[in-house]
Design a protein around this motif. Structure first.
Motif, PDB file in Angstrom:
ATOM      1  N   GLU A 180     156.111   9.399 152.705  1.00  0.00           N
ATOM      2  CA  GLU A 180     154.876  10.134 152.035  1.00  0.00           C
ATOM      3  C   GLU A 180     153.253  10.256 151.848  1.00  0.00           C
ATOM      4  O   GLU A 180     152.867  11.110 151.470  1.00  0.00           O
ATOM      5  CB  GLU A 180     156.062  10.300 150.697  1.00  0.00           C
ATOM      6  N   LEU A 181     153.346   8.624 151.560  1.00  0.00           N
ATOM      7  CA  LEU A 181     151.799   8.634 151.480  1.00  0.00           C
ATOM      8  C   LEU A 181     151.182   9.361 153.154  1.00  0.00           C
ATOM      9  O   LEU A 181     150.275   9.886 153.119  1.00  0.00           O
ATOM     10  CB  LEU A 181     151.437   7.579 151.692  1.00  0.00           C
ATOM     11  N   LYS A 182     151.535   8.722 154.450  1.00  0.00           N
ATOM     12  CA  LYS A 182     151.277   9.700 155.528  1.00  0.00           C
ATOM     13  C   LYS A 182     150.714  10.673 155.486  1.00  0.00           C
ATOM     14  O   LYS A 182     149.979  11.897 155.824  1.00  0.00           O
ATOM     15  CB  LYS A 182     152.092   8.936 156.438  1.00  0.00           C
ATOM     16  N   LEU A 183     152.222  11.493 154.674  1.00  0.00           N
ATOM     17  CA  LEU A 183     152.104  13.378 154.740  1.00  0.00           C
ATOM     18  C   LEU A 183     150.887  13.821 153.739  1.00  0.00           C
ATOM     19  O   LEU A 183     150.064  14.446 154.528  1.00  0.00           O
ATOM     20  CB  LEU A 183     153.086  12.990 154.148  1.00  0.00           C
ATOM     21  N   LEU A 184     150.699  13.170 152.202  1.00  0.00           N
ATOM     22  CA  LEU A 184     150.000  12.949 152.136  1.00  0.00           C
ATOM     23  C   LEU A 184     148.188  13.037 152.158  1.00  0.00           C
ATOM     24  O   LEU A 184     147.408  13.827 152.539  1.00  0.00           O
ATOM     25  CB  LEU A 184     149.778  12.713 150.439  1.00  0.00           C
ATOM     26  N   ARG A 185     148.822  12.170 152.930  1.00  0.00           N
ATOM     27  CA  ARG A 185     147.204  11.789 153.578  1.00  0.00           C
ATOM     28  C   ARG A 185     146.543  12.941 154.956  1.00  0.00           C
ATOM     29  O   ARG A 185     145.682  13.261 155.456  1.00  0.00           O
ATOM     30  CB  ARG A 185     147.103  10.255 154.858  1.00  0.00           C
ATOM     31  N   SER A 186     147.626  13.430 155.651  1.00  0.00           N
ATOM     32  CA  SER A 186     147.432  13.932 157.062  1.00  0.00           C
ATOM     33  C   SER A 186     146.922  15.457 156.637  1.00  0.00           C
ATOM     34  O   SER A 186     146.070  16.157 156.952  1.00  0.00           O
ATOM     35  CB  SER A 186     149.416  14.550 157.695  1.00  0.00           C
ATOM     36  N   GLN A 187     147.628  16.146 155.070  1.00  0.00           N
ATOM     37  CA  GLN A 187     147.337  17.271 154.082  1.00  0.00           C
ATOM     38  C   GLN A 187     146.048  16.788 154.156  1.00  0.00           C
ATOM     39  O   GLN A 187     145.191  17.780 154.181  1.00  0.00           O
ATOM     40  CB  GLN A 187     148.567  17.062 153.455  1.00  0.00           C
ATOM     41  N   ILE A 188     145.676  15.630 153.383  1.00  0.00           N
ATOM     42  CA  ILE A 188     143.762  16.001 153.165  1.00  0.00           C
ATOM     43  C   ILE A 188     143.040  15.940 153.874  1.00  0.00           C
ATOM     44  O   ILE A 188     142.434  16.813 154.133  1.00  0.00           O
ATOM     45  CB  ILE A 188     143.953  14.517 152.253  1.00  0.00           C
ATOM     46  N   ASP A 189     143.636  15.121 155.051  1.00  0.00           N
ATOM     47  CA  ASP A 189     142.753  15.656 156.421  1.00  0.00           C
ATOM     48  C   ASP A 189     141.882  16.820 156.979  1.00  0.00           C
ATOM     49  O   ASP A 189     141.222  17.417 157.359  1.00  0.00           O
ATOM     50  CB  ASP A 189     143.375  14.654 157.232  1.00  0.00           C
ATOM     51  N   GLU A 190     143.326  17.561 156.608  1.00  0.00           N
ATOM     52  CA  GLU A 190     143.534  19.204 157.329  1.00  0.00           C
ATOM     53  C   GLU A 190     143.007  19.932 156.376  1.00  0.00           C
ATOM     54  O   GLU A 190     142.357  20.451 156.341  1.00  0.00           O
ATOM     55  CB  GLU A 190     144.964  19.755 157.255  1.00  0.00           C
ATOM     56  N   ILE A 191     143.052  19.815 154.541  1.00  0.00           N
ATOM     57  CA  ILE A 191     142.300  19.941 153.699  1.00  0.00           C
ATOM     58  C   ILE A 191     140.407  19.674 153.966  1.00  0.00           C
ATOM     59  O   ILE A 191     139.483  19.898 153.414  1.00  0.00           O
ATOM     60  CB  ILE A 191     142.878  19.593 152.413  1.00  0.00           C
ATOM     61  N   ASP A 192     140.250  18.075 154.717  1.00  0.00           N
ATOM     62  CA  ASP A 192     138.479  18.451 154.219  1.00  0.00           C
ATOM     63  C   ASP A 192     138.424  19.043 155.407  1.00  0.00           C
ATOM     64  O   ASP A 192     137.462  19.124 155.886  1.00  0.00           O
ATOM     65  CB  ASP A 192     138.823  16.213 155.006  1.00  0.00           C
ATOM     66  N   ASN A 193     139.176  19.157 156.562  1.00  0.00           N
ATOM     67  CA  ASN A 193     137.866  19.376 157.950  1.00  0.00           C
ATOM     68  C   ASN A 193     137.825  21.441 157.635  1.00  0.00           C
ATOM     69  O   ASN A 193     137.560  21.824 158.044  1.00  0.00           O
ATOM     70  CB  ASN A 193     139.946  19.552 158.892  1.00  0.00           C
ATOM     71  N   GLU A 194     139.038  21.810 156.900  1.00  0.00           N
ATOM     72  CA  GLU A 194     138.922  22.786 155.911  1.00  0.00           C
ATOM     73  C   GLU A 194     137.379  22.779 155.245  1.00  0.00           C
ATOM     74  O   GLU A 194     136.888  24.130 155.577  1.00  0.00           O
ATOM     75  CB  GLU A 194     139.650  23.407 155.461  1.00  0.00           C
ATOM     76  N   ILE A 195     137.840  22.296 154.354  1.00  0.00           N
ATOM     77  CA  ILE A 195     135.811  22.295 153.553  1.00  0.00           C
ATOM     78  C   ILE A 195     134.790  21.797 154.326  1.00  0.00           C
ATOM     79  O   ILE A 195     134.088  22.358 154.395  1.00  0.00           O
ATOM     80  CB  ILE A 195     136.292  21.120 152.576  1.00  0.00           C
ATOM     81  N   ILE A 196     134.691  21.055 155.498  1.00  0.00           N
ATOM     82  CA  ILE A 196     133.352  21.277 156.546  1.00  0.00           C
ATOM     83  C   ILE A 196     133.721  22.679 157.048  1.00  0.00           C
ATOM     84  O   ILE A 196     131.737  22.705 157.279  1.00  0.00           O
ATOM     85  CB  ILE A 196     134.315  19.855 157.268  1.00  0.00           C
ATOM     86  N   GLU A 197     134.444  22.929 157.137  1.00  0.00           N
ATOM     87  CA  GLU A 197     134.019  24.211 158.536  1.00  0.00           C
ATOM     88  C   GLU A 197     133.618  24.525 156.965  1.00  0.00           C
ATOM     89  O   GLU A 197     132.723  25.719 157.099  1.00  0.00           O
ATOM     90  CB  GLU A 197     135.266  24.718 159.345  1.00  0.00           C
ATOM     91  N   LEU A 198     133.941  25.254 156.140  1.00  0.00           N
ATOM     92  CA  LEU A 198     133.813  26.280 155.384  1.00  0.00           C
ATOM     93  C   LEU A 198     131.803  25.369 154.996  1.00  0.00           C
ATOM     94  O   LEU A 198     131.218  26.268 154.552  1.00  0.00           O
ATOM     95  CB  LEU A 198     134.295  26.074 153.309  1.00  0.00           C
ATOM     96  N   PHE A 199     131.771  24.660 154.728  1.00  0.00           N
ATOM     97  CA  PHE A 199     130.522  24.463 154.354  1.00  0.00           C
ATOM     98  C   PHE A 199     129.646  24.003 154.975  1.00  0.00           C
ATOM     99  O   PHE A 199     128.028  24.696 155.041  1.00  0.00           O
ATOM    100  CB  PHE A 199     130.874  22.739 154.185  1.00  0.00           C
TER     101      PHE A 199
END
Length: 91
Positions: free
Chosen positions: A7-26
């Motif tokens: 579950e921790l790995k999954l949540l971290r993976s999802q955060i990584d994806e979200i961070d990439n989206e945030i950077i693209e929006l930035f």
């Protein structure tokens, strides 16, 4: 059944994806900031627009008034504004 580690790995993976989206929006946001810098430079308009900043904070306070994340949302916006001003002040 997932283990806590899975579950921790999954949540971290999802955060990584979200961070990439945030950077693209930035990056898109800063492209707009570059356009604003150009207009402000041509028209001799100061970088800081306190009225605009207050409008942004007012909207955030209204939209997220019930959120327990409001103070963090405000802090994020503070940082975005700070970075925008820094970028606009670069030669």
């Amino acid at each position: 059944m997932q283990t806590n580690t899975d579950e921790l790995k999954l949540l971290r993976s999802q955060i990584d994806e979200i961070d990439n989206e945030i950077i693209e929006l930035f990056i898109k946001r800063m492209d707009n900031v570059k356009g604003i810098k150009h207009i402000k430079t041509l028209n001799n308009i100061p970088t800081t627009d306190s009225k605009r900043e207050q409008e942004i904070y007012d909207k955030l306070n209204i939209k997220y008034s019930d959120s327990d994340l409001l103070e963090y949302i405000i802090e994020l916006e503070n940082k975005l504004i700070e970075l925008s001003k820094l970028y606009q002040s670069k030669k």
